[in-house]
Motif scaffolding. Structure first.
Motif, PDB file in Angstrom:
ATOM      1  N   MET A   1       0.847  -1.175   0.000  1.00 49.97           N
ATOM      2  CA  MET A   1       0.000   0.000   0.000  1.00 49.97           C
ATOM      3  C   MET A   1       0.895   1.243   0.000  1.00 49.97           C
ATOM      4  O   MET A   1       1.823   1.325   0.799  1.00 49.97           O
ATOM      5  CB  MET A   1      -0.906  -0.033   1.228  1.00 49.97           C
ATOM      6  CG  MET A   1      -1.963   1.037   1.213  1.00 49.97           C
ATOM      7  SD  MET A   1      -3.165   0.929   2.573  1.00 49.97           S
ATOM      8  CE  MET A   1      -3.888  -0.652   2.305  1.00 49.97           C
ATOM      9  N   PRO A   2       0.623   2.198  -0.859  1.00 45.68           N
ATOM     10  CA  PRO A   2       1.454   3.405  -0.951  1.00 45.68           C
ATOM     11  C   PRO A   2       1.363   4.290   0.297  1.00 45.68           C
ATOM     12  O   PRO A   2       0.360   4.288   0.995  1.00 45.68           O
ATOM     13  CB  PRO A   2       0.909   4.148  -2.164  1.00 45.68           C
ATOM     14  CG  PRO A   2      -0.013   3.220  -2.853  1.00 45.68           C
ATOM     15  CD  PRO A   2      -0.413   2.167  -1.881  1.00 45.68           C
ATOM     16  N   HIS A   3       2.417   5.039   0.531  1.00 50.29           N
ATOM     17  CA  HIS A   3       2.471   6.015   1.620  1.00 50.29           C
ATOM     18  C   HIS A   3       2.214   7.402   1.032  1.00 50.29           C
ATOM     19  O   HIS A   3       2.890   7.807   0.091  1.00 50.29           O
ATOM     20  CB  HIS A   3       3.850   5.979   2.288  1.00 50.29           C
ATOM     21  CG  HIS A   3       3.932   6.853   3.493  1.00 50.29           C
ATOM     22  ND1 HIS A   3       3.507   6.429   4.729  1.00 50.29           N
ATOM     23  CD2 HIS A   3       4.367   8.118   3.654  1.00 50.29           C
ATOM     24  CE1 HIS A   3       3.701   7.406   5.604  1.00 50.29           C
ATOM     25  NE2 HIS A   3       4.218   8.436   4.968  1.00 50.29           N
ATOM     26  N   PHE A   4       1.233   8.111   1.568  1.00 45.35           N
ATOM     27  CA  PHE A   4       0.902   9.459   1.094  1.00 45.35           C
ATOM     28  C   PHE A   4       1.166  10.477   2.179  1.00 45.35           C
ATOM     29  O   PHE A   4       1.009  10.184   3.368  1.00 45.35           O
ATOM     30  CB  PHE A   4      -0.583   9.543   0.690  1.00 45.35           C
ATOM     31  CG  PHE A   4      -0.903   8.827  -0.588  1.00 45.35           C
ATOM     32  CD1 PHE A   4      -0.727   9.449  -1.809  1.00 45.35           C
ATOM     33  CD2 PHE A   4      -1.378   7.533  -0.568  1.00 45.35           C
ATOM     34  CE1 PHE A   4      -1.022   8.799  -2.990  1.00 45.35           C
ATOM     35  CE2 PHE A   4      -1.683   6.869  -1.740  1.00 45.35           C
ATOM     36  CZ  PHE A   4      -1.505   7.511  -2.956  1.00 45.35           C
ATOM     37  N   GLN A   5       1.565  11.666   1.744  1.00 43.41           N
ATOM     38  CA  GLN A   5       1.753  12.797   2.654  1.00 43.41           C
ATOM     39  C   GLN A   5       0.988  13.993   2.097  1.00 43.41           C
ATOM     40  O   GLN A   5       1.006  14.244   0.894  1.00 43.41           O
ATOM     41  CB  GLN A   5       3.219  13.184   2.762  1.00 43.41           C
ATOM     42  CG  GLN A   5       4.085  12.183   3.463  1.00 43.41           C
ATOM     43  CD  GLN A   5       5.515  12.673   3.614  1.00 43.41           C
ATOM     44  OE1 GLN A   5       6.027  13.412   2.788  1.00 43.41           O
ATOM     45  NE2 GLN A   5       6.158  12.245   4.682  1.00 43.41           N
ATOM     46  N   ILE A   6       0.349  14.710   2.999  1.00 43.08           N
ATOM     47  CA  ILE A   6      -0.259  15.994   2.649  1.00 43.08           C
ATOM     48  C   ILE A   6       0.638  17.040   3.279  1.00 43.08           C
ATOM     49  O   ILE A   6       0.848  17.038   4.497  1.00 43.08           O
ATOM     50  CB  ILE A   6      -1.695  16.107   3.203  1.00 43.08           C
ATOM     51  CG1 ILE A   6      -2.566  14.979   2.646  1.00 43.08           C
ATOM     52  CG2 ILE A   6      -2.274  17.473   2.855  1.00 43.08           C
ATOM     53  CD1 ILE A   6      -3.939  14.887   3.302  1.00 43.08           C
ATOM     54  N   LYS A   7       1.182  17.912   2.429  1.00 44.25           N
ATOM     55  CA  LYS A   7       2.138  18.907   2.916  1.00 44.25           C
ATOM     56  C   LYS A   7       1.583  20.323   2.803  1.00 44.25           C
ATOM     57  O   LYS A   7       0.740  20.605   1.958  1.00 44.25           O
ATOM     58  CB  LYS A   7       3.438  18.825   2.108  1.00 44.25           C
ATOM     59  CG  LYS A   7       4.176  17.524   2.311  1.00 44.25           C
ATOM     60  CD  LYS A   7       5.486  17.511   1.551  1.00 44.25           C
ATOM     61  CE  LYS A   7       6.246  16.223   1.790  1.00 44.25           C
ATOM     62  NZ  LYS A   7       7.525  16.215   1.097  1.00 44.25           N
ATOM     63  N   ASN A   8       2.105  21.187   3.645  1.00 43.73           N
ATOM     64  CA  ASN A   8       1.795  22.606   3.570  1.00 43.73           C
ATOM     65  C   ASN A   8       2.373  23.159   2.277  1.00 43.73           C
ATOM     66  O   ASN A   8       3.529  22.874   1.942  1.00 43.73           O
ATOM     67  CB  ASN A   8       2.389  23.332   4.784  1.00 43.73           C
ATOM     68  CG  ASN A   8       2.086  24.803   4.788  1.00 43.73           C
ATOM     69  OD1 ASN A   8       2.602  25.560   3.970  1.00 43.73           O
ATOM     70  ND2 ASN A   8       1.243  25.218   5.711  1.00 43.73           N
ATOM     71  N   ARG A   9       1.573  23.923   1.554  1.00 41.70           N
ATOM     72  CA  ARG A   9       2.012  24.436   0.253  1.00 41.70           C
ATOM     73  C   ARG A   9       3.137  25.455   0.354  1.00 41.70           C
ATOM     74  O   ARG A   9       3.846  25.700  -0.613  1.00 41.70           O
ATOM     75  CB  ARG A   9       0.825  25.016  -0.515  1.00 41.70           C
ATOM     76  CG  ARG A   9       0.288  26.302   0.064  1.00 41.70           C
ATOM     77  CD  ARG A   9      -0.981  26.767  -0.580  1.00 41.70           C
ATOM     78  NE  ARG A   9      -0.741  27.362  -1.871  1.00 41.70           N
ATOM     79  CZ  ARG A   9      -1.599  28.127  -2.506  1.00 41.70           C
ATOM     80  NH1 ARG A   9      -2.776  28.382  -1.979  1.00 41.70           N
ATOM     81  NH2 ARG A   9      -1.313  28.634  -3.665  1.00 41.70           N
ATOM     82  N   GLY A  18       0.095   8.791   5.851  1.00 36.02           N
ATOM     83  CA  GLY A  18      -0.264   7.425   6.181  1.00 36.02           C
ATOM     84  C   GLY A  18      -0.311   6.537   4.956  1.00 36.02           C
ATOM     85  O   GLY A  18      -0.062   6.977   3.838  1.00 36.02           O
ATOM     86  N   GLN A  19      -0.618   5.272   5.188  1.00 33.02           N
ATOM     87  CA  GLN A  19      -0.702   4.264   4.133  1.00 33.02           C
ATOM     88  C   GLN A  19      -2.148   4.180   3.647  1.00 33.02           C
ATOM     89  O   GLN A  19      -3.038   3.811   4.418  1.00 33.02           O
ATOM     90  CB  GLN A  19      -0.287   2.905   4.693  1.00 33.02           C
ATOM     91  CG  GLN A  19       1.081   2.899   5.324  1.00 33.02           C
ATOM     92  CD  GLN A  19       2.169   2.550   4.341  1.00 33.02           C
ATOM     93  OE1 GLN A  19       1.940   1.866   3.372  1.00 33.02           O
ATOM     94  NE2 GLN A  19       3.365   3.032   4.602  1.00 33.02           N
ATOM     95  N   CYS A  26      -6.547   9.268   1.667  1.00 33.65           N
ATOM     96  CA  CYS A  26      -5.677   9.958   2.614  1.00 33.65           C
ATOM     97  C   CYS A  26      -6.311  11.272   3.069  1.00 33.65           C
ATOM     98  O   CYS A  26      -6.361  11.571   4.258  1.00 33.65           O
ATOM     99  CB  CYS A  26      -4.308  10.207   1.980  1.00 33.65           C
ATOM    100  SG  CYS A  26      -3.137  11.080   3.050  1.00 33.65           S
ATOM    101  N   VAL A  27      -6.823  12.053   2.108  1.00 33.60           N
ATOM    102  CA  VAL A  27      -7.445  13.344   2.431  1.00 33.60           C
ATOM    103  C   VAL A  27      -8.711  13.132   3.256  1.00 33.60           C
ATOM    104  O   VAL A  27      -8.955  13.850   4.229  1.00 33.60           O
ATOM    105  CB  VAL A  27      -7.727  14.148   1.141  1.00 33.60           C
ATOM    106  CG1 VAL A  27      -8.524  15.404   1.446  1.00 33.60           C
ATOM    107  CG2 VAL A  27      -6.418  14.509   0.450  1.00 33.60           C
ATOM    108  N   GLU A  28      -9.505  12.137   2.906  1.00 34.56           N
ATOM    109  CA  GLU A  28     -10.712  11.847   3.685  1.00 34.56           C
ATOM    110  C   GLU A  28     -10.352  11.442   5.117  1.00 34.56           C
ATOM    111  O   GLU A  28     -11.000  11.879   6.070  1.00 34.56           O
ATOM    112  CB  GLU A  28     -11.527  10.742   3.021  1.00 34.56           C
ATOM    113  CG  GLU A  28     -12.271  11.193   1.788  1.00 34.56           C
ATOM    114  CD  GLU A  28     -13.053  10.084   1.119  1.00 34.56           C
ATOM    115  OE1 GLU A  28     -14.101  10.391   0.538  1.00 34.56           O
ATOM    116  OE2 GLU A  28     -12.624   8.901   1.174  1.00 34.56           O
TER     117      GLU A  28
END
Length: 87
Positions: A1-9, A18-19, A26-28
């Motif tokens: 399962m891929p690892h995603f990050q939400i970063k500050n722009r 998270g995975q 991820c966003v949800e």
């Protein structure tokens, strides 16, 4: 399962990670856990069908994002960049 990050722009600080199978999930998950997604860099993200009702997305970069069918009712989008977003 891929690892995603939400970063500050602006600062590239990680706001949530998270995975997940997709960035949409991820966003949800970030929204469900009450993460502050203000100034998030979500440009070009595929968020079609995402449930983001009441999400705090002030100043977020959503340029080029696919938001087709997303539930954004009550979402706070002041200052968000929606250039080229698919609404």
């Amino acid at each position: 399962m891929p690892h995603f990050q939400i970063k500050n722009r602006w600062t590239a600080a990680v706001l949530f990670e998270g995975q997940f199978d997709t960035m949409r999930l991820c966003v949800e998950a970030a929204h469900e856990k009450g993460a502050n997604l203000g100034d998030a860099n979500l440009g070009d993200a595929n968020l079609g069908g995402a449930y983001l009702s009441g999400a705090y997305l002030r100043g977020a970069n959503l340029s080029g994002a696919n938001l087709d069918g997303a539930n954004l009712s009550g979402a706070y989008l002041r200052g968000a960049n929606l250039d080229g977003a698919n609404l």
